[in-house]
Write an enzyme that holds these catalytic residues in place. Structure first.
Site, mmCIF file in Angstrom:
data_model
loop_
_atom_site.group_PDB
_atom_site.id
_atom_site.type_symbol
_atom_site.label_atom_id
_atom_site.label_comp_id
_atom_site.label_asym_id
_atom_site.label_seq_id
_atom_site.Cartn_x
_atom_site.Cartn_y
_atom_site.Cartn_z
ATOM 1 C CG ASP A 24 34.776 41.392 38.717
ATOM 2 O OD1 ASP A 24 34.363 41.889 39.623
ATOM 3 O OD2 ASP A 24 34.393 41.315 37.583
ATOM 4 C CG ASN A 26 35.575 40.107 46.510
ATOM 5 O OD1 ASN A 26 35.417 38.784 46.213
ATOM 6 N ND2 ASN A 26 36.690 40.859 46.588
ATOM 7 C CD1 TRP A 29 29.943 34.642 46.806
ATOM 8 C CD2 TRP A 29 29.975 35.867 48.662
ATOM 9 N NE1 TRP A 29 30.113 33.505 47.821
ATOM 10 C CE2 TRP A 29 30.058 34.497 49.183
ATOM 11 C CE3 TRP A 29 29.927 36.875 49.726
ATOM 12 C CZ2 TRP A 29 30.128 34.248 50.493
ATOM 13 C CZ3 TRP A 29 29.967 36.496 50.988
ATOM 14 C CH2 TRP A 29 30.183 35.047 51.220
ATOM 15 N NE ARG A 37 29.829 47.155 46.043
ATOM 16 C CZ ARG A 37 29.967 46.396 44.887
ATOM 17 N NH1 ARG A 37 29.148 45.761 44.595
ATOM 18 N NH2 ARG A 37 31.181 46.331 44.615
ATOM 19 C CG HIS A 41 35.156 43.883 49.201
ATOM 20 N ND1 HIS A 41 35.820 43.536 48.072
ATOM 21 C CD2 HIS A 41 34.406 45.011 49.231
ATOM 22 C CE1 HIS A 41 35.294 44.355 47.148
ATOM 23 N NE2 HIS A 41 34.202 45.197 47.895
ATOM 24 C CB SER A 69 41.739 49.196 39.411
ATOM 25 O OG SER A 69 40.685 49.812 39.476
ATOM 26 C CG LEU A 135 53.716 32.577 45.935
ATOM 27 C CD1 LEU A 135 53.596 32.382 44.384
ATOM 28 C CD2 LEU A 135 52.390 32.440 46.580
#
Length: 254
Positions: A24, A26, A29, A37, A41, A69, A135
């Site tokens: 949360d 981005n 910032w 915006r 990202h 989401s 991973l």
């Protein structure tokens, strides 16, 4: 850390197997820097690369990142369109690097809502890295915890109607088998950057016994030192899973 008798309390000294993160901040910032915006990202993607690299070096088994989401479709159309473009371009540029570093990529969520070209990129990226043993990087895209539980129940109902399972066989374990994370360990540590302290419909079922860590740091500024700070916080906690602290000490239940 010790109890009233002076005996050391048993805490978890191992790294978490599975870390889940809501990335949360981005947009905020970028706005702080008087930038669009979408530039936030882009900066967030750079932070992702650093955290993935760090988790791989720390032998974390699974890293799950909430990228988009099911509620994010409500954002301005231009931002959603740019996010889709960023998602596709990131897949194109990063999958070879993931593969080279033995990282397996998994995308979870309702992928049918994405453009067909993006769905093809997702399938190709997952197939290319499917046999890697390092991973596991899970990207939650068009994902929601309620959607996940709903689709699991829909599949269970269909299986009951097809006489594949009986109603009496429905247990927590069975439901878990129908979630999109069925083959993964449940998260040990949940991190949210950006100052908010909620789970925002992320892995609702899976977070039942997860340790939470919140930070005011905006995601593009979340670096490897911050990740280690979160891991150290996790390692300093006593995980009881319903037992008492005394049981953990006496029986060495972790």
């Amino acid at each position: 850390m010790s109890d009233e008798l002076g005996s050391p309390l048993l805490v978890n000294n191992d790294n978490p197997r599975h870390i889940a993160i809501i990335m949360d901040g981005n947009g905020r910032w970028a706005q702080k820097r008087l930038m669009p915006r979408i530039m936030g990202h882009h900066a967030g993607v750079k932070a992702v690369r650093k955290i993935v690299e760090y988790c791989a070096k720390q032998n974390i088994e699974v890293l799950s990142l909430f990228a988009f989401s099911s509620e994010n479709w409500r954002r301005p159309k231009d931002e959603v369109s740019l996010l889709m473009e960023l998602f596709m371009s990131t897949l194109q540029t990063q999958v070879d690097k993931l593969d080279k570093n033995n990282i397996r990529l998994r995308i979870i969520g309702d992928k049918e809502a994405f453009p067909e070209k993006l769905q093809e990129k997702i399938r190709a990226a997952e197939a290319q890295t499917a046999h890697n043993t390092g991973l596991t990087l899970v990207i939650a895209a068009n994902y929601g915890g309620r959607w996940d539980i709903t689709q699991a129940l829909q599949k269970i109902v269909a299986a009951i109607k097809a006489d594949e399972i009986q109603e009496q066989a429905i247990t927590e374990d069975l439901i878990n088998q129908y979630l999109v994370t069925a083959d993964l360990p449940e998260p040990d540590l949940f991190i949210r950057s950006g100052g908010e302290e909620r789970v925002s419909n992320f892995l609702l079922w899976q977070l039942a016994y997860t340790e939470f860590y919140f930070t005011d740091v905006l995601w593009p500024d979340f670096d490897q030192a911050m990740m280690q700070k979160a891991i150290d916080s996790f390692k300093g906690r006593q995980r009881r899973f319903g037992h008492t602290g005394e049981q953990i000490i006496d029986k060495r239940i972790l």
